[in-house]
Design a protein around this motif. Structure first.
Motif, PDB file in Angstrom:
ATOM      1  N   SER A 236     118.251  38.717  31.042  1.00  0.00           N
ATOM      2  CA  SER A 236     116.428  39.288  30.313  1.00  0.00           C
ATOM      3  C   SER A 236     115.745  39.803  31.423  1.00  0.00           C
ATOM      4  O   SER A 236     116.615  38.769  32.695  1.00  0.00           O
ATOM      5  CB  SER A 236     116.061  38.148  29.382  1.00  0.00           C
ATOM      6  OG  SER A 236     116.776  38.493  28.713  1.00  0.00           O
TER       7      SER A 236
ATOM      8  N   ILE B 188     112.409  40.145  33.124  1.00  0.00           N
ATOM      9  CA  ILE B 188     110.103  39.878  31.841  1.00  0.00           C
ATOM     10  C   ILE B 188     110.048  40.844  33.093  1.00  0.00           C
ATOM     11  O   ILE B 188     109.453  40.592  34.721  1.00  0.00           O
ATOM     12  CB  ILE B 188     110.397  38.176  32.860  1.00  0.00           C
ATOM     13  CG1 ILE B 188     111.247  37.145  31.491  1.00  0.00           C
ATOM     14  CG2 ILE B 188     108.743  37.967  32.416  1.00  0.00           C
ATOM     15  CD1 ILE B 188     111.621  36.907  30.858  1.00  0.00           C
TER      16      ILE B 188
ATOM     17  N   ASP C 289     120.429  34.444  31.192  1.00  0.00           N
ATOM     18  CA  ASP C 289     120.433  33.954  30.094  1.00  0.00           C
ATOM     19  C   ASP C 289     121.048  33.653  28.717  1.00  0.00           C
ATOM     20  O   ASP C 289     121.845  34.559  28.809  1.00  0.00           O
ATOM     21  CB  ASP C 289     118.906  35.249  29.329  1.00  0.00           C
ATOM     22  CG  ASP C 289     118.921  34.772  28.234  1.00  0.00           C
ATOM     23  OD1 ASP C 289     119.128  33.776  27.541  1.00  0.00           O
ATOM     24  OD2 ASP C 289     117.541  36.233  27.776  1.00  0.00           O
TER      25      ASP C 289
ATOM     26  N   HIS D 289     120.493  31.881  26.890  1.00  0.00           N
ATOM     27  CA  HIS D 289     119.877  30.843  25.744  1.00  0.00           C
ATOM     28  C   HIS D 289     119.904  31.744  24.137  1.00  0.00           C
ATOM     29  O   HIS D 289     120.167  31.359  22.618  1.00  0.00           O
ATOM     30  CB  HIS D 289     118.393  31.062  26.659  1.00  0.00           C
ATOM     31  CG  HIS D 289     117.300  30.784  24.938  1.00  0.00           C
ATOM     32  ND1 HIS D 289     117.472  29.412  23.756  1.00  0.00           N
ATOM     33  CD2 HIS D 289     116.336  31.951  23.563  1.00  0.00           C
ATOM     34  CE1 HIS D 289     116.386  29.510  23.470  1.00  0.00           C
ATOM     35  NE2 HIS D 289     116.518  31.240  23.222  1.00  0.00           N
ATOM     36  N   ARG D 290     120.316  33.647  24.390  1.00  0.00           N
ATOM     37  CA  ARG D 290     120.899  34.079  23.007  1.00  0.00           C
ATOM     38  C   ARG D 290     122.188  33.810  22.846  1.00  0.00           C
ATOM     39  O   ARG D 290     121.605  34.214  21.355  1.00  0.00           O
ATOM     40  CB  ARG D 290     120.732  35.464  23.851  1.00  0.00           C
ATOM     41  CG  ARG D 290     120.431  36.345  22.773  1.00  0.00           C
ATOM     42  CD  ARG D 290     120.314  38.013  23.413  1.00  0.00           C
ATOM     43  NE  ARG D 290     119.613  38.041  24.365  1.00  0.00           N
ATOM     44  CZ  ARG D 290     119.298  38.680  25.533  1.00  0.00           C
ATOM     45  NH1 ARG D 290     121.028  39.142  26.068  1.00  0.00           N
ATOM     46  NH2 ARG D 290     118.266  38.960  27.024  1.00  0.00           N
ATOM     47  N   VAL D 291     123.216  33.783  23.371  1.00  0.00           N
ATOM     48  CA  VAL D 291     124.343  33.509  22.754  1.00  0.00           C
ATOM     49  C   VAL D 291     124.052  32.463  21.881  1.00  0.00           C
ATOM     50  O   VAL D 291     124.632  32.370  20.903  1.00  0.00           O
ATOM     51  CB  VAL D 291     125.501  33.181  23.985  1.00  0.00           C
ATOM     52  CG1 VAL D 291     126.704  33.331  23.562  1.00  0.00           C
ATOM     53  CG2 VAL D 291     125.777  34.418  24.750  1.00  0.00           C
TER      54      VAL D 291
ATOM     55  N   ARG E  76     121.384  31.327  20.526  1.00  0.00           N
ATOM     56  CA  ARG E  76     120.300  31.889  19.598  1.00  0.00           C
ATOM     57  C   ARG E  76     121.865  32.217  17.917  1.00  0.00           C
ATOM     58  O   ARG E  76     121.291  32.032  17.293  1.00  0.00           O
ATOM     59  CB  ARG E  76     119.308  32.250  19.875  1.00  0.00           C
ATOM     60  CG  ARG E  76     118.039  32.709  18.889  1.00  0.00           C
ATOM     61  CD  ARG E  76     117.553  31.482  18.727  1.00  0.00           C
ATOM     62  NE  ARG E  76     116.614  32.074  17.244  1.00  0.00           N
ATOM     63  CZ  ARG E  76     115.814  32.632  17.950  1.00  0.00           C
ATOM     64  NH1 ARG E  76     115.133  32.389  18.631  1.00  0.00           N
ATOM     65  NH2 ARG E  76     114.609  32.277  15.914  1.00  0.00           N
TER      66      ARG E  76
ATOM     67  N   ILE F 176     105.554  29.788  33.763  1.00  0.00           N
ATOM     68  CA  ILE F 176     104.479  30.984  34.259  1.00  0.00           C
ATOM     69  C   ILE F 176     104.795  31.483  33.030  1.00  0.00           C
ATOM     70  O   ILE F 176     103.841  31.705  32.633  1.00  0.00           O
ATOM     71  CB  ILE F 176     104.520  31.432  35.841  1.00  0.00           C
ATOM     72  CG1 ILE F 176     103.087  30.443  36.607  1.00  0.00           C
ATOM     73  CG2 ILE F 176     103.354  32.555  35.712  1.00  0.00           C
ATOM     74  CD1 ILE F 176     103.510  30.728  38.062  1.00  0.00           C
ATOM     75  N   LEU F 177     106.360  32.006  32.908  1.00  0.00           N
ATOM     76  CA  LEU F 177     106.914  33.268  32.534  1.00  0.00           C
ATOM     77  C   LEU F 177     107.085  32.353  31.023  1.00  0.00           C
ATOM     78  O   LEU F 177     107.840  33.595  30.123  1.00  0.00           O
ATOM     79  CB  LEU F 177     108.239  33.879  32.735  1.00  0.00           C
ATOM     80  CG  LEU F 177     107.554  34.464  34.346  1.00  0.00           C
ATOM     81  CD1 LEU F 177     109.251  34.847  35.052  1.00  0.00           C
ATOM     82  CD2 LEU F 177     106.573  35.234  34.458  1.00  0.00           C
ATOM     83  N   GLY F 178     107.381  31.491  30.484  1.00  0.00           N
ATOM     84  CA  GLY F 178     107.646  30.966  29.553  1.00  0.00           C
ATOM     85  C   GLY F 178     109.337  30.652  29.268  1.00  0.00           C
ATOM     86  O   GLY F 178     109.350  30.935  27.806  1.00  0.00           O
TER      87      GLY F 178
ATOM     88  N   ARG G 243     112.526  29.889  27.818  1.00  0.00           N
ATOM     89  CA  ARG G 243     113.312  29.222  26.896  1.00  0.00           C
ATOM     90  C   ARG G 243     114.144  28.046  27.578  1.00  0.00           C
ATOM     91  O   ARG G 243     114.666  28.575  28.918  1.00  0.00           O
ATOM     92  CB  ARG G 243     114.021  29.280  25.895  1.00  0.00           C
ATOM     93  CG  ARG G 243     113.494  30.505  25.428  1.00  0.00           C
ATOM     94  CD  ARG G 243     112.245  29.568  24.453  1.00  0.00           C
ATOM     95  NE  ARG G 243     111.428  31.015  23.812  1.00  0.00           N
ATOM     96  CZ  ARG G 243     111.305  30.503  22.763  1.00  0.00           C
ATOM     97  NH1 ARG G 243     112.091  30.308  21.629  1.00  0.00           N
ATOM     98  NH2 ARG G 243     110.279  31.886  21.811  1.00  0.00           N
TER      99      ARG G 243
ATOM    100  N   VAL H  60     117.321  30.107  30.230  1.00  0.00           N
ATOM    101  CA  VAL H  60     117.079  31.477  31.002  1.00  0.00           C
ATOM    102  C   VAL H  60     116.267  30.872  32.420  1.00  0.00           C
ATOM    103  O   VAL H  60     115.497  29.594  32.490  1.00  0.00           O
ATOM    104  CB  VAL H  60     115.662  31.952  30.476  1.00  0.00           C
ATOM    105  CG1 VAL H  60     115.267  33.107  30.116  1.00  0.00           C
ATOM    106  CG2 VAL H  60     116.209  31.767  28.656  1.00  0.00           C
ATOM    107  N   PHE H  61     117.009  31.341  33.278  1.00  0.00           N
ATOM    108  CA  PHE H  61     116.792  30.859  34.775  1.00  0.00           C
ATOM    109  C   PHE H  61     116.325  32.455  35.873  1.00  0.00           C
ATOM    110  O   PHE H  61     117.353  33.058  35.062  1.00  0.00           O
ATOM    111  CB  PHE H  61     117.762  29.510  35.021  1.00  0.00           C
ATOM    112  CG  PHE H  61     119.306  30.057  34.983  1.00  0.00           C
ATOM    113  CD1 PHE H  61     119.595  30.624  33.466  1.00  0.00           C
ATOM    114  CD2 PHE H  61     119.229  31.390  36.535  1.00  0.00           C
ATOM    115  CE1 PHE H  61     121.089  31.378  34.165  1.00  0.00           C
ATOM    116  CE2 PHE H  61     120.526  31.332  36.010  1.00  0.00           C
ATOM    117  CZ  PHE H  61     121.284  31.931  35.224  1.00  0.00           C
ATOM    118  N   PRO H  62     115.695  31.848  36.993  1.00  0.00           N
ATOM    119  CA  PRO H  62     115.304  32.851  37.692  1.00  0.00           C
ATOM    120  C   PRO H  62     116.421  33.460  38.405  1.00  0.00           C
ATOM    121  O   PRO H  62     116.756  32.573  38.975  1.00  0.00           O
ATOM    122  CB  PRO H  62     113.956  32.929  37.744  1.00  0.00           C
ATOM    123  CG  PRO H  62     113.594  31.533  38.209  1.00  0.00           C
ATOM    124  CD  PRO H  62     114.520  31.163  37.121  1.00  0.00           C
TER     125      PRO H  62
ATOM    126  N   LEU I  90     117.964  22.780  36.777  1.00  0.00           N
ATOM    127  CA  LEU I  90     118.896  22.911  35.969  1.00  0.00           C
ATOM    128  C   LEU I  90     118.861  22.592  34.590  1.00  0.00           C
ATOM    129  O   LEU I  90     119.272  22.788  33.763  1.00  0.00           O
ATOM    130  CB  LEU I  90     120.208  23.833  36.562  1.00  0.00           C
ATOM    131  CG  LEU I  90     120.353  25.524  37.106  1.00  0.00           C
ATOM    132  CD1 LEU I  90     122.170  25.068  37.783  1.00  0.00           C
ATOM    133  CD2 LEU I  90     119.956  25.818  36.794  1.00  0.00           C
TER     134      LEU I  90
END
Lengths: 276, 276
Positions: free
Chosen positions: A69, A71, A104, A106-108, A110, A168-170, A172, A175-177, A268
């Motif tokens: 993802s 941002i 990301d 998280h999406r999988v 979801r 800061i980026l909200g 989930r 999900v990690f930078p 993490l």
């Protein structure tokens, strides 16, 4: 065809001209690519940014899971908070565009909920797969942007502030930078970062670090002959003193001796990964 | 300028022509890029391969630590052993070239030894940084190879066999496979893999998965209208039965519900990483 000038710029080495090589200006561009940290005031057209994001997500993805993802940080306050995390990189705050490329996982999960096949994508391999997907998208974005005349500066140091960035980026859970990216039209020429010779980084059949000392010494000298790090840029002289010859390897050895990223496993775990 | 045909190929969506966009054939090429698993008998010229590795290592690298290595597998026996790990991907064994892109957290430690500044680069962040460096080099190689008319197929599944791959390639501690890559001149047209819409993968200021159900349903339908997965390709019907509509999200949810990579943390620890 020959790529001698570009090869010399990238590797500080001579290479043979070869009439059989195809003449591909894009490869020349990549050999001459450079990081840009200073940008013209000219904004990045929105339609162009969208096109570049489209090419970026054309990268391959592990098992077609598409676990990246991006941002795009437009809000001034969010940008200022991100910039404040890394005060010695003011380009984070003042680049015309700032993107954060995220793994990301998280999406999988979801999608599993949506389809009624519950999965747990929070193990170490889930992290690894999502991280690589994000990096492939990031690099495709960078090369696409450069092809459109833009300059970029990846900000990997946000990994040292992953928790704050996530807040800061909200982001989930899971999900990690992976890296930030400054983008804009370059305001300065920049310089080509010289790379280790392929004899050190490319191995035939088996990993081989048989003669790294000579190869790395020679690389240090080639870099130094293009640009000598001035005495005042020697890292942490209070700890390490001053070196009479201060090359890339001395600088990187000093940098690596001062560990970063201590908080990363804690982040993490907080982010939902079990690391097992 | 317009990229409508390429956008439709990649996203299955219409996009507005925009006279202000620059006409960049390379971006078109990336939007139309595809994985190739079948190759012509024509070998990859050695000088071209070297040039592509040179462009690949022109990718950015975290802190200029240059933590990527590539193993080029020429030995027939090694290649056969790698291919035997993944019997359902015969292209691993028969592609004209096979490269393994590795994260390399070992070299920085070695340089520390050479320079007398001992460092420990084996924590989780050392793994993460080296993994990303390798992915950036991998993606730059892929895009460079495609620009030279070659086709590639990344093999991420070697992550599930990391220990065996490390043994076959003689990897040192803290050197680990990120992906294999089959390379050759394509023998077939291949197809463009349709991607999730940017409305799902690109977020403004804050991560947003507010309406994924509709967006993913619509994406499933767009993919299905181009290519319907035949009933016999439904995954694990013994576990999940047959779906009357079998789209991407159903397929990925089923795939993710059967975990892979259980052995990965064990491998990483054996490889010298502490995961703390």
């Amino acid at each position: 065809m020959s790529y001698e000038a570009e090869w010399r710029a990238r590797f500080g080495e001579e290479t043979e001209p070869n009439p059989d090589l195809p003449d591909l200006p894009w490869l020349r561009q990549v050999l001459m690519r450079r990081t840009h940290r200073r940008y013209a005031a000219r904004p990045v057209p929105q339609a162009l940014l969208r096109l570049l994001l489209g090419t970026a997500f054309s990268a391959s993805s592990k098992s077609d899971f598409q676990q990246a993802s991006v941002i795009r940080v437009r809000d001034r306050q969010s940008r200022d908070r991100l910039a404040a995390l890394v005060p010695d990189m003011p380009w984070i705050g003042n680049a015309p565009e700032f993107l954060v490329f995220c793994g990301d996982a998280h999406r999988v999960e979801r999608i599993g909920e949506l389809r009624g096949h519950i999965n747990e994508n929070g193990k170490l391999e889930g992290f690894f797969n999502a991280a690589i997907d994000a990096a492939l998208v990031l690099q495709t974005f960078i090369l696409s942007a450069e092809t459109a005349g833009l300059g970029c500066c990846p900000i990997s140091v946000i990994r040292n502030h992953a928790g704050a960035v996530a807040e800061i980026l909200g982001l989930r859970d899971k999900v990690f930078p992976v890296a930030g990216l400054c983008v804009g039209y370059p305001a300065a020429a920049g310089h080509v970062s010289m790379r280790l010779p392929l004899e050190v980084t490319v191995h035939i059949d088996h990993y081989n670090d048989g003669r790294p000392a000579e190869a790395i010494d020679a690389y240090d000298r080639r870099r130094d002959s293009r640009y000598s790090l001035p005495r005042e840029q020697q890292r942490a002289p209070d700890l390490f003193g001053y070196s009479s010859f201060y090359g890339w390897s001395e600088d990187k050895a000093r940098q690596a001796a001062q560990p970063e990223g201590e908080g990363f496993p804690t982040f993490l775990r907080k982010c939902g990964f079990s690391l097992d």
